[in-house]
Design a protein around this motif. Structure first.
Motif, PDB file in Angstrom:
ATOM      1  N   ALA A 157       1.262  -1.106   0.201  1.00 47.00           N
ATOM      2  CA  ALA A 157       0.103  -0.231   0.003  1.00 47.00           C
ATOM      3  C   ALA A 157       0.751   1.272   0.536  1.00 47.00           C
ATOM      4  O   ALA A 157       0.706   2.705   0.392  1.00 47.00           O
ATOM      5  CB  ALA A 157      -0.574  -0.137   1.004  1.00 47.00           C
ATOM      6  N   ALA A 158       2.150   0.842  -0.702  1.00 39.06           N
ATOM      7  CA  ALA A 158       2.780   2.058  -0.362  1.00 39.06           C
ATOM      8  C   ALA A 158       2.520   2.677  -1.699  1.00 39.06           C
ATOM      9  O   ALA A 158       1.767   2.806  -3.013  1.00 39.06           O
ATOM     10  CB  ALA A 158       4.417   1.906  -0.753  1.00 39.06           C
ATOM     11  N   ASP A 159       2.406   4.767  -1.293  1.00 37.09           N
ATOM     12  CA  ASP A 159       2.773   5.881  -2.100  1.00 37.09           C
ATOM     13  C   ASP A 159       3.983   5.483  -2.925  1.00 37.09           C
ATOM     14  O   ASP A 159       4.925   5.797  -2.560  1.00 37.09           O
ATOM     15  CB  ASP A 159       2.695   7.593  -1.640  1.00 37.09           C
ATOM     16  CG  ASP A 159       2.827   8.583  -2.657  1.00 37.09           C
ATOM     17  OD1 ASP A 159       1.601   9.268  -2.583  1.00 37.09           O
ATOM     18  OD2 ASP A 159       3.835   8.842  -2.139  1.00 37.09           O
ATOM     19  N   ALA A 160       3.767   5.711  -4.136  1.00 38.53           N
ATOM     20  CA  ALA A 160       5.106   5.431  -5.302  1.00 38.53           C
ATOM     21  C   ALA A 160       6.232   6.150  -5.340  1.00 38.53           C
ATOM     22  O   ALA A 160       7.086   6.578  -4.920  1.00 38.53           O
ATOM     23  CB  ALA A 160       4.869   4.684  -6.487  1.00 38.53           C
ATOM     24  N   GLY A 161       5.586   7.856  -5.234  1.00 36.22           N
ATOM     25  CA  GLY A 161       6.181   8.933  -4.946  1.00 36.22           C
ATOM     26  C   GLY A 161       7.014   8.367  -3.670  1.00 36.22           C
ATOM     27  O   GLY A 161       8.397   9.184  -3.753  1.00 36.22           O
ATOM     28  N   LYS A 162       6.644   8.536  -2.252  1.00 36.74           N
ATOM     29  CA  LYS A 162       7.341   8.845  -1.141  1.00 36.74           C
ATOM     30  C   LYS A 162       8.436   7.657  -1.144  1.00 36.74           C
ATOM     31  O   LYS A 162       8.959   7.732  -0.258  1.00 36.74           O
ATOM     32  CB  LYS A 162       5.863   8.284  -0.359  1.00 36.74           C
ATOM     33  CG  LYS A 162       4.969   9.353  -0.272  1.00 36.74           C
ATOM     34  CD  LYS A 162       4.074   9.420   1.423  1.00 36.74           C
ATOM     35  CE  LYS A 162       2.574   9.925   1.533  1.00 36.74           C
ATOM     36  NZ  LYS A 162       2.154   9.860   2.319  1.00 36.74           N
ATOM     37  N   ALA A 163       7.727   6.250  -1.699  1.00 37.82           N
ATOM     38  CA  ALA A 163       8.835   5.391  -1.435  1.00 37.82           C
ATOM     39  C   ALA A 163      10.881   5.885  -2.523  1.00 37.82           C
ATOM     40  O   ALA A 163      10.953   5.548  -2.316  1.00 37.82           O
ATOM     41  CB  ALA A 163       8.138   4.507  -2.248  1.00 37.82           C
ATOM     42  N   LEU A 164       9.840   5.854  -3.549  1.00 39.79           N
ATOM     43  CA  LEU A 164      11.437   6.780  -4.241  1.00 39.79           C
ATOM     44  C   LEU A 164      12.212   7.675  -3.655  1.00 39.79           C
ATOM     45  O   LEU A 164      13.063   7.847  -3.485  1.00 39.79           O
ATOM     46  CB  LEU A 164      10.696   6.752  -5.546  1.00 39.79           C
ATOM     47  CG  LEU A 164      11.745   7.315  -6.416  1.00 39.79           C
ATOM     48  CD1 LEU A 164      11.936   5.668  -7.207  1.00 39.79           C
ATOM     49  CD2 LEU A 164      11.290   8.380  -7.993  1.00 39.79           C
ATOM     50  N   ARG A 165      11.289   8.504  -3.406  1.00 36.84           N
ATOM     51  CA  ARG A 165      12.230   9.914  -2.256  1.00 36.84           C
ATOM     52  C   ARG A 165      12.700   9.490  -0.983  1.00 36.84           C
ATOM     53  O   ARG A 165      13.602   9.409  -1.064  1.00 36.84           O
ATOM     54  CB  ARG A 165      10.725  10.716  -2.196  1.00 36.84           C
ATOM     55  CG  ARG A 165      11.328  12.032  -1.735  1.00 36.84           C
ATOM     56  CD  ARG A 165      10.095  13.185  -2.198  1.00 36.84           C
ATOM     57  NE  ARG A 165       9.380  12.736  -0.777  1.00 36.84           N
ATOM     58  CZ  ARG A 165       8.428  13.162  -1.591  1.00 36.84           C
ATOM     59  NH1 ARG A 165       7.828  13.087  -2.354  1.00 36.84           N
ATOM     60  NH2 ARG A 165       7.227  12.873  -0.504  1.00 36.84           N
ATOM     61  N   ILE A 166      11.699   8.691  -0.097  1.00 34.48           N
ATOM     62  CA  ILE A 166      12.462   7.907   0.487  1.00 34.48           C
ATOM     63  C   ILE A 166      13.549   7.141   0.961  1.00 34.48           C
ATOM     64  O   ILE A 166      14.521   6.936   1.638  1.00 34.48           O
ATOM     65  CB  ILE A 166      11.275   7.580   1.385  1.00 34.48           C
ATOM     66  CG1 ILE A 166      10.539   8.509   2.633  1.00 34.48           C
ATOM     67  CG2 ILE A 166      11.991   6.760   3.417  1.00 34.48           C
ATOM     68  CD1 ILE A 166       9.383   7.947   2.668  1.00 34.48           C
ATOM     69  N   LEU A 167      13.695   6.338  -0.317  1.00 34.40           N
ATOM     70  CA  LEU A 167      14.894   5.238  -0.648  1.00 34.40           C
ATOM     71  C   LEU A 167      16.085   5.894  -0.567  1.00 34.40           C
ATOM     72  O   LEU A 167      16.708   5.513  -0.575  1.00 34.40           O
ATOM     73  CB  LEU A 167      14.571   3.829  -1.380  1.00 34.40           C
ATOM     74  CG  LEU A 167      15.659   3.246  -2.554  1.00 34.40           C
ATOM     75  CD1 LEU A 167      15.608   2.093  -0.701  1.00 34.40           C
ATOM     76  CD2 LEU A 167      14.789   2.565  -3.131  1.00 34.40           C
ATOM     77  N   GLU A 168      15.772   7.115  -1.950  1.00 36.05           N
ATOM     78  CA  GLU A 168      16.642   7.672  -2.274  1.00 36.05           C
ATOM     79  C   GLU A 168      17.400   8.666  -1.304  1.00 36.05           C
ATOM     80  O   GLU A 168      18.701   8.469  -1.468  1.00 36.05           O
ATOM     81  CB  GLU A 168      16.484   8.768  -3.116  1.00 36.05           C
ATOM     82  CG  GLU A 168      17.070   9.389  -3.767  1.00 36.05           C
ATOM     83  CD  GLU A 168      17.148  10.095  -5.096  1.00 36.05           C
ATOM     84  OE1 GLU A 168      16.128  10.833  -4.936  1.00 36.05           O
ATOM     85  OE2 GLU A 168      18.137  10.888  -5.909  1.00 36.05           O
ATOM     86  N   ASN A 169      17.293   8.612  -0.539  1.00 36.29           N
ATOM     87  CA  ASN A 169      17.435   9.472   0.848  1.00 36.29           C
ATOM     88  C   ASN A 169      17.718   9.119   1.490  1.00 36.29           C
ATOM     89  O   ASN A 169      18.994   8.849   1.712  1.00 36.29           O
ATOM     90  CB  ASN A 169      16.567  10.474   1.223  1.00 36.29           C
ATOM     91  CG  ASN A 169      17.236  11.605   2.378  1.00 36.29           C
ATOM     92  OD1 ASN A 169      16.800  11.483   3.404  1.00 36.29           O
ATOM     93  ND2 ASN A 169      17.857  12.636   1.451  1.00 36.29           N
TER      94      ASN A 169
END
Lengths: 418, 418
Positions: free
Chosen positions: A237-249
């Motif tokens: 149920a992840a938000d894809a944008g948040k996943a990308l941003r959080i993983l990157e950081n």
């Protein structure tokens, strides 16, 4: 004097001084910290000269560039040291705080008062700035300190110690409230960690080898920080944008810190859509992928992960990636392989978020936030003694409070027990 | 199976079970506790028979009357054991409690969640009721437990362990959540305290010898309770009536408990008027006086105190008495000789009261109240694991909270660190 006799004398003096630091007023402690900062500024050239001699020796002894970098003081880093002391002076005093006072049926009022631990031993590598920092944190929390820095920084440490003593003297506090060990004999550490009569807690600041050795030998409690094998779990149920941003950081903002993510878990229902995107982003940052079999089908550039990879703290441009069934398997995997440092879930699902928060057994557990936030300053502690990977006494980022304890206080009016 | 292999198996099972107890719902834990109570009531005759066999052996082996008394179960004490389990079920669940959530400038919210320590090892003497009590406290606080009771109570302990397992099973919890060691081999204790991979904390409940031995051998943290050399200080600003009442209760209500006063300090300005009255009251209770020279001039029946007397925990009808200059000398004396258990000041002077509260370095520090109040139930903890004389992690009376820790939790909305 042999090293054991010397260390026992240091210990006895620290125990004695700890009574004075425990009852010292906030004003006296702050006066000492500000006077230390002033002394460091005034004696800057002296500190730099002592450090230059240390650095010259270190070069002759073939120390590697990274160690020499951490050892070297500059005008800027000396000023930063002085400012660090002023920042600790500006923090609220944790000592004496009274909380949780409750009236009992007997008539007494019972609550807690925050008190220092007593004598803190800090063992660190050849980083002279830690000498000033550790002295400040111990004093502000009402403790006496025994500091043992890496032998390569002995001259600078002694020069900083003189500034610390000048500050203590200016505030009318015993100069033995902060003692910097004067011998480079390695046996001194063995004695320091085995004097429960004089030392209440040991804080090792340094590499895993140092910390493991100290934990093994210690006869007093150790606030220890082992490795940081941190996880980002991308829920179905992840938000894809948040996943990308959080993983990157979490993975790429800094590769070498303990709160950097080392492992990515992806829920199977979203693996097909998200694994390629997430791994492509990591690839753009030069991060190599070590994946499970399922990952490798979705991400051709991934090489096969071994059992060791799930345990690894790479501190490098590498990440392990595993596809899991759901939040339950993610929690199971994390509780098996993580170093109990920091783990985060990316999800919009309330129940999965709450379950992750409750069941992941780590010092910091996060929802929809970067693992890089696991830090005393980000948490608002004002200062950080270290990040504990233990459960006893203190977990996660440890501030001044980690160097304190709470005693019970009882306010009565002549009550007796019936 | 040799004892080391056996203990490692027990440890491994406990670690495994601790994951289930950590995430167990309050309802499941309470169901288990109530089912244990029911099983104990239903199997009462079985328990009494097992205990009778233990007691018969103990008599044959010449155990002293006090030990046999603590070993012996009766219909009444079995019922008390069942009620104790019900009382722990009624306590609030400490696990999962979220506190101190604060929003940080970065946008994240940071706070703490209370979590179990993991696996608790409890080592105690031949008191079978401790088996049920310790099982209940560990389970309620979300921990798995390994219990090692005195060898003389083996049969009763095993019978109680069967009731505990029945309760766990009824609630769908793993029966290995509470394991009672089945061997009487003393080496089992040595292994139990040296398995940091399986055991998170050791709580020894028993005499000073047992606790000292365990502290020396332990490779994991120990919540320890050494002696209780408690002080009553009668300040020059004391109310005479309160002084008399508090001293009488602190010293004479029960002679053999750890929170009983063992030493009386009197401020010199009131010594002439109060020492004779206070000592006469103690004399009426049959308490012998060991006094400093000044005391002996005022109290002819006092015999001379030696240096050892100032350190002594008599647990008997004896008290040491010293005249001191003022609150400063009283604090100095207490911080030198007390066992950091419980100390009280009797005074009407605000400044002396505050100074005593702040500077006396003991687990419980009191103003105008009897030392006998130092107790988990009197403090409102609902249950007591023990009274810690350590500073690290927990001081003074330790309730369920002492078997827990706090992890950090972070609630975000996609924040990253800049």
């Amino acid at each position: 004097m042999d090293v054991k006799t010397y260390m026992q004398q240091v210990g006895r003096q620290a125990r004695e001084a700890s009574r004075a630091t425990a009852r010292a007023s906030t004003a006296a402690k702050n006066t000492a910290l500000l006077a230390m900062a002033q002394a460091i500024r005034e004696r800057r050239d002296e500190l730099l000269a002592a450090n230059a001699a240390d650095v010259a020796d270190a070069r002759n002894n073939g120390l590697d560039a990274a160690m020499i970098d951490r050892l070297t003081l500059t005008e800027k880093s000396v000023e930063a040291m002085a400012q660090g002391l002023e920042q600790v002076a500006a923090l609220p005093d944790p000592i004496g705080e009274i909380t949780d006072m409750k009236r009992r049926p007997s008539g007494i009022q019972v609550g807690k008062m925050r008190v220092p631990l007593g004598v803190v031993g800090i063992i660190y590598e050849a980083r002279p700035n830690v000498t000033a920092d550790a002295a400040a944190l111990c004093l502000k929390s009402g403790n006496a300190a025994i500091l043992r820095g890496g032998k390569e920084s002995l001259r600078a440490n002694q020069a900083i110690a003189a500034c610390v003593r000048a500050g203590l003297k200016a505030a009318g506090l015993p100069e033995t409230a902060v003692q910097v060990i004067e011998t480079t004999d390695r046996a001194a550490v063995g004695h320091l960690v085995a004097m429960p009569e004089y030392v209440d807690v040991i804080v090792p600041r340094g590499g895993k080898g140092l910390i493991e050795r100290i934990s093994k030998e210690a006869r007093v409690p150790v606030i220890k920080h082992l490795d940081g094998n941190c996880h980002v779990y991308v829920d179905d149920a992840a938000d894809a944008g948040k996943a990308l941003r959080i993983l990157e950081n979490s993975k790429t903002q800094r590769l070498g810190t303990c709160n950097t993510a080392e492992s990515l878990l992806i829920a199977r229902p979203v693996a097909v859509s998200l694994a390629p995107t997430l791994c492509a982003m990591l690839g753009r940052h030069g991060v190599a992928i070590r994946g499970c079999e399922e990952t490798r089908k979705l991400v051709p550039q991934a090489i096969a992960a071994t059992e060791e990879d799930w345990y690894a703290e790479y501190l490098a441009a590498i990440i392990s990636v595993k596809i899991v069934a759901d939040v339950g398997e993610a929690i199971e995997h994390i509780n098996t392989y993580s170093s109990q440092h920091t783990d985060t879930i990316v999800t919009e699902n309330y129940t999965n978020a709450m379950r992750f928060l409750r069941e992941v057994d780590s010092g910091s557990v996060m929802v929809n936030a970067s693992t890089r936030f696991a830090d005393g300053f980000e948490y608002g502690l004002g200062a950080e003694i270290g990040i504990s990977t233990d459960k006893f006494h203190a977990r996660g980022p440890v501030g001044l409070e980690g160097l304190t304890s709470q005693k019970w206080i009882v306010l009565g009016d002549g009550e007796v027990r019936s």
